[in-house]
Design an enzyme around this catalytic site. Structure first.
Site, PDB file in Angstrom:
ATOM      1  N   HIS A  47       0.855  -1.182   0.000  1.00  0.00           N
ATOM      2  CA  HIS A  47       0.000   0.000   0.000  1.00  0.00           C
ATOM      3  C   HIS A  47       0.896   1.238   0.000  1.00  0.00           C
ATOM      4  O   HIS A  47       2.035   1.204   0.478  1.00  0.00           O
ATOM      5  CB  HIS A  47      -0.891   0.018   1.238  1.00  0.00           C
ATOM      6  CG  HIS A  47      -1.948  -1.033   1.231  1.00  0.00           C
ATOM      7  ND1 HIS A  47      -3.091  -0.924   1.987  1.00  0.00           N
ATOM      8  CD2 HIS A  47      -2.046  -2.223   0.582  1.00  0.00           C
ATOM      9  CE1 HIS A  47      -3.848  -1.988   1.797  1.00  0.00           C
ATOM     10  NE2 HIS A  47      -3.228  -2.795   0.954  1.00  0.00           N
ATOM     11  N   GLU A  49       0.945   3.867   1.829  1.00  0.00           N
ATOM     12  CA  GLU A  49       1.422   4.266   3.151  1.00  0.00           C
ATOM     13  C   GLU A  49       2.598   3.412   3.612  1.00  0.00           C
ATOM     14  O   GLU A  49       3.586   3.938   4.137  1.00  0.00           O
ATOM     15  CB  GLU A  49       0.302   4.142   4.209  1.00  0.00           C
ATOM     16  CG  GLU A  49      -0.908   4.984   3.910  1.00  0.00           C
ATOM     17  CD  GLU A  49      -2.021   4.233   3.185  1.00  0.00           C
ATOM     18  OE1 GLU A  49      -3.190   4.466   3.507  1.00  0.00           O
ATOM     19  OE2 GLU A  49      -1.710   3.422   2.279  1.00  0.00           O
ATOM     20  N   CYS A  77      -6.337   1.936   5.666  1.00  0.00           N
ATOM     21  CA  CYS A  77      -6.939   0.692   6.142  1.00  0.00           C
ATOM     22  C   CYS A  77      -6.355   0.368   7.517  1.00  0.00           C
ATOM     23  O   CYS A  77      -5.443   1.042   7.999  1.00  0.00           O
ATOM     24  CB  CYS A  77      -6.672  -0.436   5.152  1.00  0.00           C
ATOM     25  SG  CYS A  77      -4.933  -0.951   5.073  1.00  0.00           S
ATOM     26  N   CYS A  80      -2.503  -0.184   7.462  1.00  0.00           N
ATOM     27  CA  CYS A  80      -1.733   1.049   7.321  1.00  0.00           C
ATOM     28  C   CYS A  80      -1.852   1.933   8.548  1.00  0.00           C
ATOM     29  O   CYS A  80      -0.876   2.562   8.961  1.00  0.00           O
ATOM     30  CB  CYS A  80      -2.166   1.785   6.057  1.00  0.00           C
ATOM     31  SG  CYS A  80      -1.723   0.875   4.556  1.00  0.00           S
TER      32      CYS A  80
END
Length: 151
Positions: A47, A49, A77, A80
């Site tokens: 992801h 992040e 999410c 993260c």
């Protein structure tokens, strides 16, 4: 947030869910910019992040990003959000809300749990319209392409 949105556009161009993240030091220096690379790297943890946190930690030579801020185009999410906590990031700025998979204001709400040791200051809805539009466009194109297939 505009730099994070630029990164999200890069994700879009690479057929990744268009999410971008930028980490900035306490003195305003951009330490890392990243976008989702899940498909490119065949890595479900890639992801924006997570990738930005890795880059910023490498740039600073540390496992903590104390005093830093992260800007991300979509509400993080739970994975993260947990990584943001573990990295001790001071401030989280995000654009669009994620009512389905969010981990900050929706879903797991990681920062409200007593087990979460570090809780950043949170600022949601930054450039929410622009951040949401790129996601809406991406998924609309995906649906249109899926409907055009014949089996």
């Amino acid at each position: 947030m505009s730099k994070a949105l630029e990164a999200a556009h890069m994700a879009f161009q690479n057929d990744e869910v268009p999410v971008g993240a930028v980490i900035v030091s306490s003195d305003g220096k951009v330490l890392a910019t990243a976008f989702n690379m899940i498909r490119q790297l065949n890595d479900p943890t890639a992801h924006a992040e997570i990738l930005a946190i890795r880059k910023a930690c490498e740039a600073l030579g540390t496992d903590r990003l104390e005093g830093c801020s992260i800007y991300v185009t979509l509400e993080p999410c739970s994975m993260c959000a947990s990584a943001i906590s573990l990295a001790r990031i001071a401030k989280l700025y995000f654009g669009a809300i994620d009512s389905k998979s969010g981990g900050v204001e929706n879903g797991a709400r990681i920062f409200t749990l007593s087990q979460t040791h570090h809780k950043p200051e949170i600022f949601g809805g930054i450039m929410a319209r622009e951040c949401g539009e790129i996601l809406t466009t991406f998924f609309s194109l995906k649906r249109d392409n899926d409907q055009g297939r014949t089996n």
